[in-house]
Design an enzyme around this catalytic site. Structure first.
Site, PDB file in Angstrom:
ATOM      1  N   ARG A  15       0.831  -1.199   0.000  1.00 18.51           N
ATOM      2  CA  ARG A  15       0.000   0.000   0.000  1.00 18.51           C
ATOM      3  C   ARG A  15       0.870   1.254   0.000  1.00 18.51           C
ATOM      4  O   ARG A  15       2.075   1.201   0.235  1.00 18.51           O
ATOM      5  CB  ARG A  15      -0.925  -0.006   1.226  1.00 18.51           C
ATOM      6  CG  ARG A  15      -2.006  -1.043   1.200  1.00 18.51           C
ATOM      7  CD  ARG A  15      -2.746  -1.133   2.527  1.00 18.51           C
ATOM      8  NE  ARG A  15      -1.924  -1.710   3.590  1.00 18.51           N
ATOM      9  CZ  ARG A  15      -2.303  -1.853   4.844  1.00 18.51           C
ATOM     10  NH1 ARG A  15      -3.513  -1.449   5.222  1.00 18.51           N
ATOM     11  NH2 ARG A  15      -1.500  -2.403   5.743  1.00 18.51           N
ATOM     12  N   LYS A  75       1.731   2.246   7.316  1.00 17.46           N
ATOM     13  CA  LYS A  75       2.090   1.470   8.497  1.00 17.46           C
ATOM     14  C   LYS A  75       3.035   2.254   9.400  1.00 17.46           C
ATOM     15  O   LYS A  75       3.641   3.251   9.017  1.00 17.46           O
ATOM     16  CB  LYS A  75       2.747   0.149   8.092  1.00 17.46           C
ATOM     17  CG  LYS A  75       1.786  -0.803   7.401  1.00 17.46           C
ATOM     18  CD  LYS A  75       0.581  -1.147   8.266  1.00 17.46           C
ATOM     19  CE  LYS A  75       0.933  -1.986   9.470  1.00 17.46           C
ATOM     20  NZ  LYS A  75      -0.244  -2.265  10.330  1.00 17.46           N
ATOM     21  N   TYR A  94      -1.016   4.659  10.656  1.00 18.85           N
ATOM     22  CA  TYR A  94      -1.348   3.678  11.685  1.00 18.85           C
ATOM     23  C   TYR A  94      -0.131   3.507  12.584  1.00 18.85           C
ATOM     24  O   TYR A  94       0.981   3.277  12.088  1.00 18.85           O
ATOM     25  CB  TYR A  94      -1.714   2.325  11.061  1.00 18.85           C
ATOM     26  CG  TYR A  94      -3.059   2.287  10.388  1.00 18.85           C
ATOM     27  CD1 TYR A  94      -4.219   2.530  11.103  1.00 18.85           C
ATOM     28  CD2 TYR A  94      -3.179   1.981   9.034  1.00 18.85           C
ATOM     29  CE1 TYR A  94      -5.474   2.486  10.487  1.00 18.85           C
ATOM     30  CE2 TYR A  94      -4.422   1.928   8.405  1.00 18.85           C
ATOM     31  CZ  TYR A  94      -5.556   2.190   9.143  1.00 18.85           C
ATOM     32  OH  TYR A  94      -6.790   2.150   8.529  1.00 18.85           O
ATOM     33  N   HIS A  96      -0.470   1.809  16.150  1.00 22.48           N
ATOM     34  CA  HIS A  96      -0.646   0.584  16.942  1.00 22.48           C
ATOM     35  C   HIS A  96       0.404   0.482  18.037  1.00 22.48           C
ATOM     36  O   HIS A  96       1.079  -0.547  18.201  1.00 22.48           O
ATOM     37  CB  HIS A  96      -0.604  -0.653  16.029  1.00 22.48           C
ATOM     38  CG  HIS A  96      -1.708  -0.710  15.016  1.00 22.48           C
ATOM     39  ND1 HIS A  96      -3.038  -0.847  15.383  1.00 22.48           N
ATOM     40  CD2 HIS A  96      -1.683  -0.643  13.665  1.00 22.48           C
ATOM     41  CE1 HIS A  96      -3.778  -0.875  14.276  1.00 22.48           C
ATOM     42  NE2 HIS A  96      -2.989  -0.742  13.228  1.00 22.48           N
ATOM     43  N   GLU A 118      -5.828   4.917  13.758  1.00 20.10           N
ATOM     44  CA  GLU A 118      -6.735   3.973  14.412  1.00 20.10           C
ATOM     45  C   GLU A 118      -7.411   4.517  15.658  1.00 20.10           C
ATOM     46  O   GLU A 118      -8.318   3.865  16.202  1.00 20.10           O
ATOM     47  CB  GLU A 118      -6.003   2.662  14.747  1.00 20.10           C
ATOM     48  CG  GLU A 118      -5.008   2.747  15.887  1.00 20.10           C
ATOM     49  CD  GLU A 118      -3.616   3.170  15.457  1.00 20.10           C
ATOM     50  OE1 GLU A 118      -2.687   3.060  16.270  1.00 20.10           O
ATOM     51  OE2 GLU A 118      -3.458   3.621  14.296  1.00 20.10           O
ATOM     52  N   ASP A 270      -2.197  -6.808  15.110  1.00 18.58           N
ATOM     53  CA  ASP A 270      -1.579  -5.476  15.153  1.00 18.58           C
ATOM     54  C   ASP A 270      -1.577  -4.902  16.569  1.00 18.58           C
ATOM     55  O   ASP A 270      -0.766  -4.033  16.891  1.00 18.58           O
ATOM     56  CB  ASP A 270      -2.307  -4.497  14.221  1.00 18.58           C
ATOM     57  CG  ASP A 270      -1.759  -4.541  12.801  1.00 18.58           C
ATOM     58  OD1 ASP A 270      -0.568  -4.835  12.641  1.00 18.58           O
ATOM     59  OD2 ASP A 270      -2.526  -4.288  11.861  1.00 18.58           O
TER      60      ASP A 270
END
Length: 370
Positions: A15, A75, A94, A96, A118, A270
């Site tokens: 991505r 990411k 993101y 996480h 998120e 994740d």
């Protein structure tokens, strides 16, 4: 503002944080957009398309990080990127963090402003920037689970829908949120025997009203989980604690009660995963076996369908990204208070409570810093 989009370096992550269309939107708002060469290749966006949109192509990821006031990616930054993060740089991706103490510590040390997709909310308390990837991961979980139930992949040799005269596969889904419901819909579409568990009775009633006898709803308790996993061919774990570590619902000793060759797909990996035996895997080596049970714990599942996933993700992240770029983070939260929960780190302070709890670290309310 200079907005930078480096190429993702996570293993088999295809991505990209900005499409050429997104780049054009930022540029039309007066920003400079830097794209690392080849960043969009995995999603079939060429450097030429970014150039046509007005973006500047940069030779290396480091050059993007060095010049950009705001990094937009998919990411979390990996260890190789930690040295590139700097004070007051906005990192919009993101994160996480509850499953990544080293990254948390690196962000705090850098003084960067870490804004996590998120944990940004909406007026209904939902997670609009997480939702599209939860939908993708939920749907993929059944597709992948079905594949690894095949005997050549090490599975039980069970067809989800069965055929006349045989039993349908039993699919157990833990968590009735976006991922869980997306998994349930696909599993029902396959013709499987589907059970979904959750601690939210209102949500279970809603699903019962929607799907009736096509789905079995059961309250999620430890005793009920133990009972249900005994008969399951495929288990999908999709429990989310926003910004926090996933609960360990399936203990290691439970595996001995499961059918040999059954499959666990842990969407929650994740955030650390819902199984005591879960550990992060990648698309090039996605599974491992513990006590005869196949574990699929790919941490970037939507990366397997990068074109669909990139477009879905960037559709969701563009509005808040433009708001931050146009106004700066501090002014953007005055215009949209739902960005505030997205701020996980700010100038060396940890500003998301669930992450602080996960690591026993000091928490600071971001509003006391602004």
């Amino acid at each position: 503002m200079i907005v930078g989009c480096p190429k993702e370096i996570k293993t088999q992550e295809y991505r990209v944080g900005l499409t050429p269309s997104n780049a054009r939107d930022y540029i039309s708002n007066g920003h400079t957009v830097l794209i690392e060469t080849g960043a969009g290749q995995g999603s079939f966006f060429t450097d030429e398309e970014y150039i046509a949109a007005g973006a500047k192509i940069v030779a290396t990821g480091k050059a993007v990080w060095d010049q950009a006031d705001m990094i937009v990616k998919v990411k979390e930054p990996l260890e190789a990127e930690y040295p590139f993060m700097r004070k007051d740089q906005i990192i919009y991706t993101y994160l996480h963090l509850a499953a990544e103490r080293p990254l948390t510590e690196a962000l705090l040390k850098s003084g960067a402003k870490g804004v996590a997709y998120e944990t940004i909310t909406d007026s209904g308390g939902g997670l609009p920037l997480l939702k599209p990837m939860s939908e993708v991961a939920g749907r993929l979980s059944i597709q992948q689970g079905a594949k690894f139930l095949e005997k050549p992949q090490g599975g039980r040799g069970v067809l989800l829908c069965g055929v006349p005269g045989t039993k349908r596969a039993k699919v157990l889904i833990l968590g009735a949120g976006i991922s869980g419901l997306s998994a349930a819909r696909v599993a029902m579409g396959f013709g499987a025997d589907v059970t979904i568990m959750d601690i939210n009775l209102d949500r279970l009633r809603e699903l019962d009203d929607l799907y009736g006898s096509a789905i079995q709803t059961i309250y999620s308790s430890d005793a009920n989980i133990i009972q249900e996993i005994k008969d399951a061919d495929l288990i999908v774990t999709a429990v989310l604690v926003p910004g926090g570590a996933a609960p360990k619902l399936i203990k290691k000793d439970y595996l001995k009660q499961m059918k040999p060759g059954s499959v666990i797909v842990d969407i929650s990996i994740d955030q650390g995963g819902c199984c005591e035996t879960s550990r992060r895997t990648y698309h090039d080596d996605p599974i491992y076996v513990v006590d005869g049970i196949i574990h699929y714990c790919v941490g970037n599942m939507p990366g397997a369908t990068p074109l669909t996933s990139t477009v879905a993700l960037t559709n969701a992240t563009l509005r808040q990204g433009l708001l931050i770029a146009n106004n700066g983070l501090e002014e953007a939260i005055k215009k949209d208070k739902h960005i505030i929960p997205g701020i996980n780190t700010y100038q060396g302070k940890l500003t998301y409570k669930e992450v602080a709890v996960a690591f026993g670290m000091e928490y600071t309310d971001v509003m006391t810093l602004l």
